[in-house]
Enzyme design. Structure first.
Site, mmCIF file in Angstrom:
data_model
loop_
_atom_site.group_PDB
_atom_site.id
_atom_site.type_symbol
_atom_site.label_atom_id
_atom_site.label_comp_id
_atom_site.label_asym_id
_atom_site.label_seq_id
_atom_site.Cartn_x
_atom_site.Cartn_y
_atom_site.Cartn_z
ATOM 1 N N ASP A 159 -3.741 -32.321 13.546
ATOM 2 C CA ASP A 159 -2.537 -32.855 13.220
ATOM 3 C C ASP A 159 -1.902 -34.417 13.602
ATOM 4 O OD1 ASP A 159 0.118 -32.384 11.866
ATOM 5 O OD2 ASP A 159 0.241 -30.579 12.733
ATOM 6 N N GLU A 191 -4.921 -34.838 8.970
ATOM 7 C CA GLU A 191 -3.425 -35.044 8.460
ATOM 8 C C GLU A 191 -3.060 -36.384 8.353
ATOM 9 O OE1 GLU A 191 -0.412 -32.207 8.668
ATOM 10 O OE2 GLU A 191 -1.722 -30.745 9.548
ATOM 11 N N PRO A 193 -3.377 -39.144 6.256
ATOM 12 C CA PRO A 193 -2.708 -39.892 5.303
ATOM 13 C C PRO A 193 -1.195 -39.547 5.095
ATOM 14 C CG PRO A 193 -4.405 -38.671 4.041
ATOM 15 C CD PRO A 193 -4.643 -38.514 5.654
ATOM 16 N N ASP A 219 4.203 -29.997 4.022
ATOM 17 C CA ASP A 219 3.907 -28.575 4.258
ATOM 18 C C ASP A 219 4.338 -27.798 3.138
ATOM 19 O OD1 ASP A 219 3.131 -29.621 6.700
ATOM 20 O OD2 ASP A 219 4.350 -28.336 7.900
HETATM 21 C C1 GLA Z 1 2.480 -29.599 10.787
HETATM 22 C C2 GLA Z 1 1.445 -29.372 9.751
HETATM 23 C C3 GLA Z 1 1.382 -27.528 9.416
HETATM 24 C C4 GLA Z 1 1.228 -27.063 10.916
HETATM 25 C C5 GLA Z 1 2.469 -27.289 11.649
HETATM 26 C C6 GLA Z 1 2.246 -26.729 12.967
HETATM 27 O O1 GLA Z 1 3.768 -29.347 10.037
HETATM 28 O O2 GLA Z 1 1.443 -30.169 8.680
HETATM 29 O O3 GLA Z 1 0.457 -27.542 8.581
HETATM 30 O O4 GLA Z 1 0.022 -27.170 11.284
HETATM 31 O O5 GLA Z 1 2.374 -28.887 11.922
HETATM 32 O O6 GLA Z 1 3.179 -27.124 14.132
#
Ligand code: GLA
Length: 428
Positions: A159, A191, A193, A219
């Protein structure tokens, strides 16, 4: 990368947008299960032992994946998301699992998952903290990569919270190198980009060289509006993101929420069809211990999975948008084309769409063999280029088809060249 291949005696020089991360993984979109959307950061194992983030959850999911046909259908990775670690690193500076919720530790959990013939995924963050506030990897890239390798972890979801966006590239690249240095095959899900888009257009060449898949957008939630927003974003940015995808590296529109609470069955079919067209990782976030038979059948549908996993490895994209219909097409191996016709009108009943109105239908010259995969499997036979056959698509539902030309067309243009036409999405 440039490659020279021989096709029917002609030498063809092929160019690829960028070289993929060379770890031999994700040659097809990843399939598995990931806890986040359904189980989030539930750490209350005293009051909610069945749904809290604990080793028990992943062991039970692994058991069900083997017993209920998920593994046989292709779902392979059982993935932990945020909220698994202890709030403190150990005396050697290593991440450690929360001792109450993971009494056996991650290595033992990985051994268990491997004993079932499955793979284990874990989650960490390139910044100072994870999004839910657990320790981040910043300053610990090599230590964390080695810890995951020592535990036998097979996938890392990485992340991007709690880091200045200008340091994201360096951080993601350093972790990619650290994973590589361990000598273990660890699939790298980024994650990068998603966290860069608010500031500038990400460099997809660098991203593809660094990651096996990458989240671009917000998300996913358990709602049709969330699915629609992801589809709209993907179509609006397809000229930028589609060329980056291919064996070894994929755009990740986030988890499948099929089998939960927020989508009607038609909407679940739409998510499954469009994720297959987009060559997206198929990471389910649901409760496999308790899922309705129709959702299970949809998620295990071998015809849809075959589209997702097609060896040509090209991502599909939106080719038409008209009268509240969207058409998405994906070139497949053996000169086939997958077509998803989505009815975005959320009022009224099923609406007819002419096969001959599909942009790729022009390649059905003189004819195409047509198979309908969703909503029901149906051989629609051989249809001529002037076909007046219609499919009827339910509101927020999708008809998924494959087309195979009965003889090669003489124009020399094939739908595998459609990517050159991407800018010409029909908008009426
Ligand atoms: C971000 C990610 C999600 C998830 C949460 C966990 O929002 O984009 O997919 O992994 O963090 O805290």
């Amino acid at each position: 990368m440039w490659g020279v291949v021989c096709v029917f005696g002609f030498v063809v020089v092929m160019s690829h947008a960028a070289e993929a991360l060379d770890n031999g993984l994700a040659l097809k979109p990843t399939m598995g299960w990931l806890h986040w959307e359904r189980f989030m950061c539930n750490t209350d194992c005293d009051r909610d032992p069945d749904n809290c983030i604990s080793e028990r959850l992943y062991m039970q999911m692994a058991d069900v994946m083997v017993k209920e046909g998920w593994k046989d259908a292709g779902y392979e990775y059982v993935c932990i998301d945020d909220c698994w670690p202890s709030h403190q690193r150990d005396a050697q500076g290593r991440l450690q699992a929360d001792p109450n919720r993971f009494p056996g530790g991650i290595k033992k959990l990985a051994d268990y998952v491997h004993s079932k013939g499955l793979k284990l995924g874990i989650y960490a963050d390139v910044g100072k903290k994870t999004c839910a506030g657990y320790p981040g990897s910043f300053g610990y890239y090599e230590t964390d990569a080695q810890t995951f390798a020592d535990w036998g972890v097979d996938l890392l979801k990485y992340d991007g919270c709690y880091l200045d966006w200008q340091l994201l590239g360096e951080g993601y690249i350093n972790m990619s190198k650290a994973l590589n240095k361990t000598g273990k095959s660890i699939l790298y899900s980024c994650e990068w980009p998603l966290y860069e888009w608010p500031f500038h257009q990400p460099n997809y060449t660098a991203i593809r060289e660094t990651c096996n898949h990458w989240r671009n957008f917000a998300d996913v939630y358990d709602s049709w509006s969330s699915i629609k927003t992801i589809l709209d974003w993907s179509a609006d940015h397809q000229d930028i993101i589609v060329p980056a995808a291919g064996p070894g590296g994929w755009n990740d529109p986030d988890m499948l929420v099929i089998g939960n609470f927020g989508l009607s069955h038609d909407q679940q079919e739409s998510q499954m069809a469009l994720w297959a067209i987009m060559a997206a990782p198929l990471l389910m976030s649901n409760d496999l211990r308790d899922i309705c038979p129709r959702s299970k059948e949809l998620l295990q549908n071998k015809h849809i999975i075959a589209i997702s996993q097609d060896p040509l490895g090209k991502q599909g994209y939106r080719t038409a948008k008209m009268d509240s219909f969207e058409v998405w097409e994906r070139p497949l191996s053996e000169k086939r084309l997958a077509v998803a016709i989505l009815n975005k009108q959320e009022i009224g009943g099923p609406r007819g769409y002419l096969l001959a109105a599909i942009p790729g239908w022009k390649f059905c010259n003189p004819k195409c063999s047509v198979i309908q995969i969703l909503p029901q499997y149906k051989d629609m036979g051989v249809q001529p280029i002037q076909s007046d056959i219609m499919v009827h698509v339910n509101p927020s539902g999708t008809t998924l088809l494959t087309l195979t030309p009965t003889s090669s067309n003489t124009t020399g243009l094939h739908w595998q060249d459609m990517s050159n036409k991407r800018k010409h999405t029909t908008v009426l």
